[in-house]
Design an enzyme around this catalytic site. Sequence first.
Site, PDB file in Angstrom:
ATOM      1  N   LYS A 106       0.857  -1.192   0.000  1.00 11.81           N
ATOM      2  CA  LYS A 106       0.000   0.000   0.000  1.00 11.81           C
ATOM      3  C   LYS A 106       0.883   1.228   0.000  1.00 11.81           C
ATOM      4  CE  LYS A 106      -4.523   0.682   0.299  1.00 11.81           C
ATOM      5  NZ  LYS A 106      -5.531  -0.308  -0.093  1.00 11.81           N
ATOM      6  N   GLY A 218     -20.566   6.395   2.828  1.00 17.76           N
ATOM      7  CA  GLY A 218     -19.618   6.753   1.774  1.00 17.76           C
ATOM      8  C   GLY A 218     -20.355   6.977   0.480  1.00 17.76           C
ATOM      9  N   ASN A 221     -16.025   5.908  -4.995  1.00 15.89           N
ATOM     10  CA  ASN A 221     -16.131   4.873  -6.041  1.00 15.89           C
ATOM     11  C   ASN A 221     -16.783   3.583  -5.537  1.00 15.89           C
ATOM     12  OD1 ASN A 221     -14.390   2.269  -7.072  1.00 15.89           O
ATOM     13  ND2 ASN A 221     -15.125   3.532  -8.739  1.00 15.89           N
TER      14      ASN A 221
HETATM   15  N1  GLU Z   1      -7.187   0.067  -3.409  1.00 17.04           N
HETATM   16  C1  GLU Z   1      -7.963  -1.084  -3.686  1.00 17.04           C
HETATM   17  C2  GLU Z   1      -8.037  -2.002  -2.476  1.00 17.04           C
HETATM   18  O1  GLU Z   1      -7.873  -1.594  -1.342  1.00 17.04           O
HETATM   19  C3  GLU Z   1      -7.501  -1.803  -4.948  1.00 17.04           C
HETATM   20  C4  GLU Z   1      -6.094  -2.293  -4.906  1.00 17.04           C
HETATM   21  C5  GLU Z   1      -5.579  -2.746  -6.250  1.00 17.04           C
HETATM   22  O2  GLU Z   1      -6.333  -2.765  -7.209  1.00 17.04           O
HETATM   23  O3  GLU Z   1      -4.402  -3.065  -6.308  1.00 17.04           O
HETATM   24  O4  GLU Z   1      -8.347  -3.150  -2.604  1.00 17.04           O
END
Ligand code: GLU
Length: 432
Positions: A106, A218, A221
Site C-alpha cells: 500500500k 460513503g 467509487n
Molecule cells: N485500493 C484497492 C483495495 O484496497 C484496490 C487495490 C488494487 O487494485 O491493487 O483493494
Amino acid sequence: MSQSINPFEMAQKQFDSVARQMNLDPSIAEILRWPIREYSFRIPVRMDDGSIRVFQGFRVQHNDARGPNKGGIRFHPAETFDTVRALAMWMTWKCAVADLPLGGGKGGVVVDPSTLSLREKEELCRGWVRAMWKNLGPRTDVPAPDVGTTSLMMGWMMDEYSKLVGQYTPGVFTGKPIGSGGSLGRTEATGFGVIYTVREAMKHLGIDPTKSVAAIEGFGNVAQYAALGFVDILGGRVACVSCWDHRAKKAFTYSHKDGVDPHFLMTIVDEYGTIDREKAEQAGYIVEDGGAWIAKEADVLIPAAIEGHINAETVKLMSKRVRIIAEGANGPVTPEADEYLKQNGIFDIPDFLCNAGGVTCSYFEQVQNDMNFYWSKDEILKRLDEKITSAFHDVLETSLERKAYMRDAAYIVAITRVVNAMELRGWLTGSF
Ligand code: GLU
C-alpha cells in the site's frame, strides 16, 4: 478517521488472534505481523503560486510470497505510516483470499487532494513515482487507486514510470483510464464485488434481496457502485448514503422517502465523493448528520468510507433489523465492535473478502496488459463474479467447518495460502 484506533495495531490484533487459533508457529507469525519492506520519502512540488510544498509519501510492501506486491495509493490528510502498514497487510490477505497470484502493499501521501489544482496533483503523482520507481514494476510492486486517487492519476503515474525505464510499461499500475491500458469494469469492480458477496450471504441466510434495504456509508467509487448494484443487481432499496463533504468539512446522510436513486446521486457527486447538497435538497432528499446512516432501519449495512467508523460506540446505534454487514471499506469495524457483532449473531462479510473485487479486476487488467489483448466488459464482470463468489464460499465453508466468525475464517483461508507459498518457496527453511 477515528482518532482512538491505530489501524496497524488493529490489523496485528486481528492477525494475532487468528494465528493463535491456528496454532501458527510463532516465528512464522513474527514474519507476517510486520511488513517486509517500508519506504518513507519527501516529495517537493512547485505549487501554482510559485512556492514549493513538500509532501510526505509512503510505500509499504507487506509480503510477496504469492507474487508481486499489490495495492492502492491513498491521498489522505490523516495518512500515517501505520495506516499504510495496516492497509498493506490487509492487501496480502485480500489477494490471498481471492486466490490471486499477488502479494500485498500500500502507498500513501499526506494530502487533501481536493485542495490541489489539476497540475499540482499531476506533479505530486509524478513525484511519487520518481521517489519509488526503482522499487516498482509489473513483477515487483504494482500500485492502484484508492481513497483520494483516481484513474487519471494512475495514467500519469504509469507514464512517468514508462519514461523513467524507457519503455511503455502499462502493467506497473492498475486502475488506469480506458484507452491508456485500463480495463473495462475496473470502475464498477469493487462496488459490484461487494454486491456479489451480499447476494451470496443473502442466499446463505435465506433473505429475499428484493425485499431488503441497505444503508451505505460513503459515496466514493466503492459506495457508488455498491449502491447501484444493490438496486440494479439485487433489486433491493437503498435507504440512505452518507458522505464526507470536503467543503463543509463534515459528513452528511442523504435519504429519500422512496429510497435513494444512485443513478441520480451519481450525477451530482464530485470526484471526491461529495454530493451537491443543494441539488439533493431540491430533488427532495432529506439531509441529516453524517452519523445518522448507521441507525437507519436496514437489513444490510455497507460501510464504504474509511477505517474505524463502526466502533464500540456507533455499533450500539445500529437498528435491530440489521442482519449483514458488508465491509466495502478497509478496516471499518474495530475489534470492540466485532465482539458486539459476534454476540448479536450479525453476519459480517470482512473487508478483505467483501471489497476484493477491485484488486481482482486489477489483476485482470495486468493480465490484459501482459497479453496486449483486451476483454469485453461482460467477460470481465462474469470472471469477477466467478472469482468473488468462489472466494466467498471458500470462506463460508471454513467458517461453517470450524464454527469460526467470518472474519476469522477469511484470515484462516488467507494465512494458510500465504504460509503455504512461503513454505513452497523454501522461505521457512531459511532461504528468504
Ligand atoms: N485500493 C484497492 C483495495 O484496497 C484496490 C487495490 C488494487 O487494485 O491493487 O483493494
